[in-house]
Design a protein around this motif. Structure first.
Motif, PDB file in Angstrom:
ATOM      1  N   ILE A  42     -30.552  -1.398  -0.915  1.00 39.23           N
ATOM      2  CA  ILE A  42     -29.757  -0.799  -1.989  1.00 39.23           C
ATOM      3  C   ILE A  42     -28.640  -1.706  -2.512  1.00 39.23           C
ATOM      4  O   ILE A  42     -28.460  -1.801  -3.730  1.00 39.23           O
ATOM      5  N   PRO A  43     -27.899  -2.411  -1.675  1.00 49.83           N
ATOM      6  CA  PRO A  43     -26.846  -3.275  -2.226  1.00 49.83           C
ATOM      7  C   PRO A  43     -27.357  -4.362  -3.182  1.00 49.83           C
ATOM      8  O   PRO A  43     -26.610  -4.840  -4.021  1.00 49.83           O
ATOM      9  N   TYR A  44     -28.624  -4.710  -3.080  1.00 46.14           N
ATOM     10  CA  TYR A  44     -29.186  -5.747  -3.941  1.00 46.14           C
ATOM     11  C   TYR A  44     -29.583  -5.221  -5.315  1.00 46.14           C
ATOM     12  O   TYR A  44     -29.797  -6.007  -6.236  1.00 46.14           O
ATOM     13  N   GLN A  45     -29.725  -3.905  -5.451  1.00 46.28           N
ATOM     14  CA  GLN A  45     -29.992  -3.289  -6.754  1.00 46.28           C
ATOM     15  C   GLN A  45     -29.543  -1.833  -6.677  1.00 46.28           C
ATOM     16  O   GLN A  45     -30.348  -0.920  -6.577  1.00 46.28           O
ATOM     17  N   SER A  46     -28.257  -1.647  -6.754  1.00 47.59           N
ATOM     18  CA  SER A  46     -27.678  -0.321  -6.520  1.00 47.59           C
ATOM     19  C   SER A  46     -27.941   0.671  -7.649  1.00 47.59           C
ATOM     20  O   SER A  46     -27.612   1.853  -7.503  1.00 47.59           O
ATOM     21  N   ASP A  47     -28.553   0.227  -8.741  1.00 45.81           N
ATOM     22  CA  ASP A  47     -28.867   1.153  -9.825  1.00 45.81           C
ATOM     23  C   ASP A  47     -30.316   1.624  -9.787  1.00 45.81           C
ATOM     24  O   ASP A  47     -30.779   2.274 -10.724  1.00 45.81           O
TER      25      ASP A  47
END
Length: 145
Positions: free
Chosen positions: A78-83
């Protein structure tokens, strides 16, 4: 085609994540997890992890009933693409299966907010009806149809 590419020597992260997705769609969940794990191994060897690999790994863990491992993989991605709403969605489902309803609802609130962006609704790869059903079942409000 995915299996042939791998047999012919295409041993890339993308080849294995695509193969994992193909196997998931054919309901071959155990083999899907094996392919996702191989993608994860290659991704880490190349400086990863990244969201696509962790998403497919988490999804494969979920399909195999390994809900705690699914939470771990999805949380790492998730931190690598939080959207990306569908990572939160599968993490929410995994939390629900482990009995952590509060964490599941927190993730579903994020999913609902991210899906206000029409792009994600239009690119759900068929998940949108299941997302809507889950949001409704868990009494999570949404501003979109």
């Amino acid at each position: 085609d995915q299996a042939k590419a791998i047999k012919m020597g295409e041993h890339s992260v993308n080849a294995y994540t695509n193969y994992s997705l193909y196997l998931k769609k054919t309901k071959n969940f155990n083999e899907s997890l094996i392919a996702a794990k191989k993608a994860n191994e290659l991704d880490r060897a190349n400086g990863g992890p990244g969201m696509p690999t962790q998403y497919h790994l988490g999804w494969a863990y979920y399909d195999n009933g390994n809900y705690k491992d699914a939470v771990i993989a999805l949380s790492e991605g998730i931190p690598y693409q939080s959207d990306f709403p569908y990572a939160y969605f599968y993490r929410a489902l995994s939390y629900e299966k482990t009995g952590d309803i509060n964490a599941a609802k927190e993730d579903l609130i994020i999913v609902s907010k991210l899906l206000e962006n029409e792009y994600w609704r239009d690119n759900s790869d068929g998940l949108l009806p299941e997302v809507i059903e889950t949001l409704d079942r868990m009494n999570i409000n949404r501003k979109w149809n």
